[in-house]
Write an enzyme that holds these catalytic residues in place. Structure first.
Site, PDB file in Angstrom:
ATOM      1  N   THR A  46       0.951  -1.229  -0.079  1.00 57.31           N
ATOM      2  CA  THR A  46       0.115  -0.043   0.032  1.00 57.31           C
ATOM      3  C   THR A  46       0.977   1.069   0.146  1.00 57.31           C
ATOM      4  O   THR A  46       1.775   1.484   0.798  1.00 57.31           O
ATOM      5  CB  THR A  46      -0.967  -0.028   1.260  1.00 57.31           C
ATOM      6  OG1 THR A  46      -1.667  -1.034   1.250  1.00 57.31           O
ATOM      7  CG2 THR A  46      -2.081   1.174   1.093  1.00 57.31           C
ATOM      8  N   GLU A  47       0.433   2.224  -0.823  1.00 53.32           N
ATOM      9  CA  GLU A  47       0.991   3.306  -1.044  1.00 53.32           C
ATOM     10  C   GLU A  47       2.772   3.227  -1.397  1.00 53.32           C
ATOM     11  O   GLU A  47       3.641   4.155  -1.096  1.00 53.32           O
ATOM     12  CB  GLU A  47       0.934   4.283   0.168  1.00 53.32           C
ATOM     13  CG  GLU A  47      -0.461   4.575   0.513  1.00 53.32           C
ATOM     14  CD  GLU A  47      -1.265   5.444  -0.377  1.00 53.32           C
ATOM     15  OE1 GLU A  47      -0.406   5.724  -1.427  1.00 53.32           O
ATOM     16  OE2 GLU A  47      -2.409   5.462  -0.290  1.00 53.32           O
ATOM     17  N   LEU A  48       3.163   2.366  -2.064  1.00 51.96           N
ATOM     18  CA  LEU A  48       4.395   1.929  -2.073  1.00 51.96           C
ATOM     19  C   LEU A  48       5.428   1.861  -0.953  1.00 51.96           C
ATOM     20  O   LEU A  48       6.317   2.050  -1.063  1.00 51.96           O
ATOM     21  CB  LEU A  48       5.020   2.839  -3.169  1.00 51.96           C
ATOM     22  CG  LEU A  48       5.587   2.044  -4.586  1.00 51.96           C
ATOM     23  CD1 LEU A  48       4.819   1.266  -5.326  1.00 51.96           C
ATOM     24  CD2 LEU A  48       6.288   3.212  -5.299  1.00 51.96           C
ATOM     25  N   SER A  49       4.533   1.593   0.380  1.00 51.07           N
ATOM     26  CA  SER A  49       5.312   1.576   1.385  1.00 51.07           C
ATOM     27  C   SER A  49       6.109   0.353   1.411  1.00 51.07           C
ATOM     28  O   SER A  49       5.950  -0.753   1.132  1.00 51.07           O
ATOM     29  CB  SER A  49       4.676   1.576   2.525  1.00 51.07           C
ATOM     30  OG  SER A  49       3.497   0.485   2.656  1.00 51.07           O
TER      31      SER A  49
END
Lengths: 408, 407
Positions: free
Chosen positions: A151-154
């Protein structure tokens, strides 16, 4: 030696926004996601708006390009909450996506079904949501993802090693300068302690030229032409093999409106690139398999693709956000134990990272972006309604277990 | 006896206790034989006001909706005194100027025996009416600018208007000893010019067939079944109300006793800060915000509560405490609240003493016997104060002033 190329990856997502859910609704009606107002809390209204502005026209553009150029390829990540809403509000949009995937040149990237921050709270819940997403992708698109984005490139090192153990060939992250420390984002890397998985890092300058700056009339490069941009891509390829252009799908038509010329720009860019014999397109997994690693790249701390900090502070930067997440993940054990699929589903919808994002209070640097993307009058309103929804989930949970022990 | 009553709001168009007090006082005076002309700065329908003549100084909608209500902290007021009315009605000073002009005209035709002006809002009009008619002026102080400003100084122009009114008044009514003390010490008014007249609770209005609806706060009812105690307040979320300290005390109480939740009924400029604070203290799931409440939601907020907290930094009276007592709440009231002067069976604390408030909250929540004694005993106290008694006090004051025996 493979041809150099671009790796275009678009993220498709819609959250289930919470309505103006008051204390007077709590324990009385259990539908938090069914706002019928004229505001942007009305999920159906938002979905239809974005479908008209972005999903339908962009899917048309992508389909045309896939049909007319033999080598164009693109990767998509499509969340479960998006698919649920598409099935409910605009089935034709989902059919369009299926048609794209059916060309065989559109890769679906794995992620959590609920676009959640579960990795940071519960590994078990995280894995359940990744599995749910894989099942959905299989059911809807008939494919099995081979690459992963969180998620969110986390991302931090543990996600890389987790993804390798889970069998993925590629994992995505932000190509943030302090991490790269002078190295190029334009080559695949190896997460520490892994054998074969590749870490693809976003070229944020070239990605954000399209995603954030394209329609900005105050930008010195405005208006950006496909040929100028292509020259920048060429220059970037001097020090690498691939250019990772990662962005929200909604960039096309929603963040950058049609009248900015974004669709024409995109078509020209892809057609010109396709007409060249020296460069190519890669999906995420193909890129990972086609090029050797440029070495080990470690991210000991979480990096995301958001804001100037590139950290999780847009989601977990203040006490309200931490409280909200603490309460929601604190319910995990009892919720799962209930086996009540409706309840579990609502609980998971509340895990979507957009909810804490709406509670973000760092207004001064990135706040305008947050304000634009929030359907609430203020982060405090977002928190208020969310907390009432959490309370109602607790109420339903207690009613389900019909017991008086434990917290409320 | 003809009374010119100068007010700023009446129920149901009131934003707080001022309108309620004016209504019941006027009604009791009318029942005692007075003839009342009541001037309001706005135009609206007020049910059950046949006992007096209501005059609207402007054609405006009720003012509290557009930030000119009786409690809006007038921090932006810069217009000096005695300004002439203009065509504009965009600021509270515009409305006040028009109000003065209206009263000026009104008293040309009806000469009052006494002029009764409520708070700074109507003081200028009261002075004008006195100048024209020579009738005695009673300034009734429900709150001073020091109260509205919390711990701050407040607006100097408002202070000036108050000071002038207090000087010009033939007699001053303060709603508590606390308020009288402020008038004497901070405005330099001789103590014997100021009489304390406490507000009363009109239980008849409250016992109008109201029935509690357990569905309104269903989640709180559910928590109560699980053994939770509900501590509530019904108020405007402003600095004056001491809610930040209340929140701190709530967190301290929860450290010692988990089964406490807090209902904050109302709204105001501090809401966001309170939400943030509840998260900072890690008790966000124990603090409930209703937004502005009226009618059933308002009544039920009192009923669902077990404990009522009046956390005010400065509260001239505090009628909500009596309303809460009438709905079976145990009361915890700051020593800075006037209502505490007429009650004995309550817990008191200084508004800054969050440890003490936390102790009191836990004590009541953990002892049914204590809660019962506080709740039952306080009822005998507030029923002793009546609006009829208030009217009697006013009538005798008017009579004294009319015969020229000034204090």
């Amino acid at each position: 030696m493979s041809q150099k190329g671009i790796v275009l990856y678009l993220h498709v997502h819609q959250p289930w926004r919470v309505s103006d859910y008051s204390i007077f609704d709590t324990a009385s009606n259990h539908d938090y996601f069914n706002d019928q107002s004229e505001t942007d809390r009305n999920n159906q209204k938002v979905f239809n708006k974005v479908a008209d502005k972005s999903y339908r026209p962009m899917n048309r553009v992508l389909k045309e390009l896939l049909d007319s150029t033999p080598d164009f390829k693109v990767s998509l990540s499509i969340t479960g909450t998006f698919v649920e809403q598409a099935e409910k509000y605009a089935p034709d949009v989902l059919e369009d996506f299926k048609a794209l995937v059916a060309t065989g040149r559109v890769e679906i990237v794995a992620e959590t079904y609920y676009h959640s921050l579960a990795f940071f709270y519960s590994r078990e819940e995280f894995e359940r949501q990744v599995a749910m997403h894989a099942d959905m992708v299989k059911r809807v698109f008939g494919v099995k993802p081979t690459s992963f984005r969180n998620t969110e490139l986390s991302y931090y090192d543990d996600i890389g090693s987790w993804a390798e153990q889970a069998g993925y060939k590629a994992v995505l992250a932000e190509g943030w300068d302090p991490i790269l420390a002078g190295r190029t984002p334009n080559r695949p890397y190896q997460p520490p302690g892994t054998d074969s998985i590749r870490l693809l890092t976003k070229n944020y300058r070239l990605s954000d030229d399209i995603a954030f700056r394209f329609g900005n009339k105050n930008w010195e490069q405005y208006p950006l032409s496909a040929s100028s941009y292509e020259q920048w891509l060429n220059a970037a390829l001097n020090d690498g093999d691939i250019i990772n252009l990662f962005m929200d799908y909604e960039t096309f038509g929603e963040h950058q409106w049609e009248d900015t010329g974004i669709f024409e720009f995109f078509k020209s860019l892809i057609l010109n690139w396709s007409n060249r014999s020296d460069v190519s397109f890669y999906t995420v997994t193909e890129a990972a398999e086609s090029f050797s690693s440029a070495g080990e790249l470690s991210m000991p701390h979480t990096v995301t693709w958001a804001d100037s900090e590139r950290d999780l502070s847009a989601w977990l930067g203040n006490t309200m956000q931490h409280e909200a997440m603490r309460y929601i993940y604190g319910l995990e054990h009892d919720i799962i134990r209930s086996g009540d699929m409706q309840l579990i589903g609502d609980w998971r919808k509340l895990q979507t990272s957009d909810h804490p994002y709406y509670m973000c209070t760092k207004w001064f640097h990135d706040g305008d972006v947050h304000a634009y993307f929030s359907p609430y009058d203020s982060p405090y309103d977002a928190f208020l309604y969310y907390m009432n929804a959490v309370r109602d989930v607790r109420y339903r949970l207690m009613a389900y277990h019909n017991s008086s022990h434990g917290g409320f | 006896m003809n009374i010119l009553m100068l007010g700023w709001e009446l129920p149901p168009h009131n934003s707080g206790g001022l309108g309620v007090a004016c209504y019941h006082m006027s009604k009791a005076l009318a029942m005692a034989g007075s003839s009342i002309d009541f001037v309001l700065p706005y135009k609206a329908h007020h049910p059950k006001t046949e006992f007096m003549r209501i005059h609207s100084a402007t054609q405006l909608q009720p003012l509290h909706r557009n930030g000119m209500g009786a409690y809006d902290t007038p921090s932006t007021i810069t217009d000096a005194l005695h300004r002439k009315p203009t065509d504009r009605l965009t600021t509270i000073r515009d409305v006040q100027a028009r109000y003065v002009e209206f009263v000026d005209t009104l008293v040309q035709s009806t000469k009052p025996d006494a002029i009764h002006a409520h708070d700074w809002l109507t003081i200028e009009a009261g002075i004008r009416a006195k100048e024209i008619t020579g009738a005695p002026l009673i300034v009734h102080v429900h709150a001073t600018e020091f109260d509205r400003a919390g711990n701050g100084y407040g607006n100097p122009i408002v202070h000036e208007i108050e000071e002038q009114g207090l000087l010009m008044a033939d007699r001053i009514i303060a709603v508590s000893e606390i308020t009288k003390g402020l008038i004497v010490h901070r405005y330099g008014i001789p103590a014997d010019k100021v009489e304390v007249v406490y507000n009363a609770l009109d239980t008849a209005t409250l016992d109008d067939g109201y029935q509690y609806d357990h569905r309104t706060y269903k989640y709180l009812e559910f928590l109560k079944q699980e053994g939770y105690t509900v501590a509530a307040t019904v108020t405007r979320f402003t600095l004056q109300k001491g809610l930040l300290q209340f929140m701190r005390a709530a967190a301290k109480a929860c450290e010692r006793y988990d089964k406490l939740v807090f209902l904050l009924a109302g709204d105001g400029e501090q809401r966001d800060e309170l939400l943030q604070l509840s998260a900072d203290f890690g008790i966000a799931d124990k603090v409930f915000f209703t937004g502005f409440v009226r009618g059933q939601q308002w009544r039920d907020a009192y009923t669902v509560a077990d404990i009522f907290v009046m956390s005010s930094v400065s509260e001239p009276f505090g009628l909500t405490a009596l309303e809460a007592a009438h709905h079976d709440n145990a009361l915890i009231i700051t020593k800075q609240s006037g209502v505490g002067e007429v009650l004995s069976h309550i817990f008191r604390y200084d508004f800054w003493d969050t440890d003490k408030l936390a102790d009191q909250l836990v004590a009541i929540a953990t002892s049914k016997a204590l809660q019962y004694e506080l709740t039952e005993n306080v009822k005998r106290e507030y029923t002793r104060i009546s609006w009829d008694a208030v009217a009697k006090q006013c009538m005798s004051m008017y009579a004294t002033l009319k015969t020229g025996v000034t204090a």
